[in-house]
Design an enzyme around this catalytic site. Sequence first.
Site, PDB file in Angstrom:
ATOM      1  N   ASP A   1      20.800 -18.540 -19.098  1.00 21.28           N
ATOM      2  CA  ASP A   1      21.123 -18.458 -17.837  1.00 21.28           C
ATOM      3  C   ASP A   1      22.503 -18.932 -17.123  1.00 21.28           C
ATOM      4  OD1 ASP A   1      18.760 -17.247 -17.264  1.00 21.28           O
ATOM      5  OD2 ASP A   1      17.729 -19.216 -17.098  1.00 21.28           O
TER       6      ASP A   1
ATOM      7  N   TYR B   1      17.246 -24.719 -29.510  1.00 23.52           N
ATOM      8  CA  TYR B   1      17.918 -25.092 -28.200  1.00 23.52           C
ATOM      9  C   TYR B   1      17.946 -26.655 -28.463  1.00 23.52           C
ATOM     10  CZ  TYR B   1      18.054 -20.909 -25.767  1.00 23.52           C
ATOM     11  OH  TYR B   1      18.219 -19.474 -25.187  1.00 23.52           O
TER      12      TYR B   1
END
EC number: 5.4.99.12
Length: 285
Positions: free
Chosen positions: A64, A125
């Site tokens: 994003d 992540y």
Amino acid sequence: MSDEVQPGFVRVRMDLSYDGSGFSGWAKQAGGRRTVQGEIEDALRTVTRSGETTYELTVAGRTDAGVHARGQVAHVDLPGELWAEHREKLLKRLAGRLSKDVRVWSLAEAPAGFNARFSAVWRRYAYRVTDNPGGVDPLLRGHVLWHDWPLDVDAMNEAARRLLGEHDFAAYCKRREGATTIRTLQALALERGADGIITATVRADAFCHNMVRSLIGALLFVGDGHRGPEWPGKVLAAGVRDSAVHVVRPHGLTLEEVGYPADELLAARNKEARNRRSLPGAGCC
């Protein structure tokens, strides 16, 4: 979607990283917004002197706006003649053309059946946050979230352990039409470094939209004492969005690494990744 490379083309694996601060996410968008995909495709078209032809990238994980990547992977199918002509100097030419907030580190002919997205077996992540009462080190402000309440890392890890495994993460995802929210969360652990920064390591076979940032939002509520360690698990079991779960800001999040199986397992993984998932005992519809 087929993994067959068109005759006369070569599939090239691309390993890259970027600082997401100046990008409106990975994927190309209408309206001229700056994106990582658009930036790299434009540079690739320029340095290979391809005129109006755009060679489209397929990526392991679409990040994003504001999210960073250290170990992103993509692939692109290039005409064999073009690849043969440019392969020796392509990396350096891209370095000269790309902005300094995005770098391509390697370009290599991919093994048969490789697909940057569907071949991946996990994505890892890291989310970084500090509870230092003075705030964030100015040199790290674009990569670390400031949380202005003291955080109990042990309580956060206790809550995190209850979320591991295969579940429907609908409560922690932004739903998309026709997309499943079933995922296998392989790792979720937090550690405070000597500098006081807390790093959350999150690994799953795949992630649905806003999943990592929502999970971190829930764990922060546990860490600062607003909720007990059992609360994130209860939210997960309820299966619906809870207004108390905040999607934390994107700048603390970095895609660190993408994992792939051995070459001979790529085709099977691609097929498996495309199958519609359901939990054991769930109906088909």
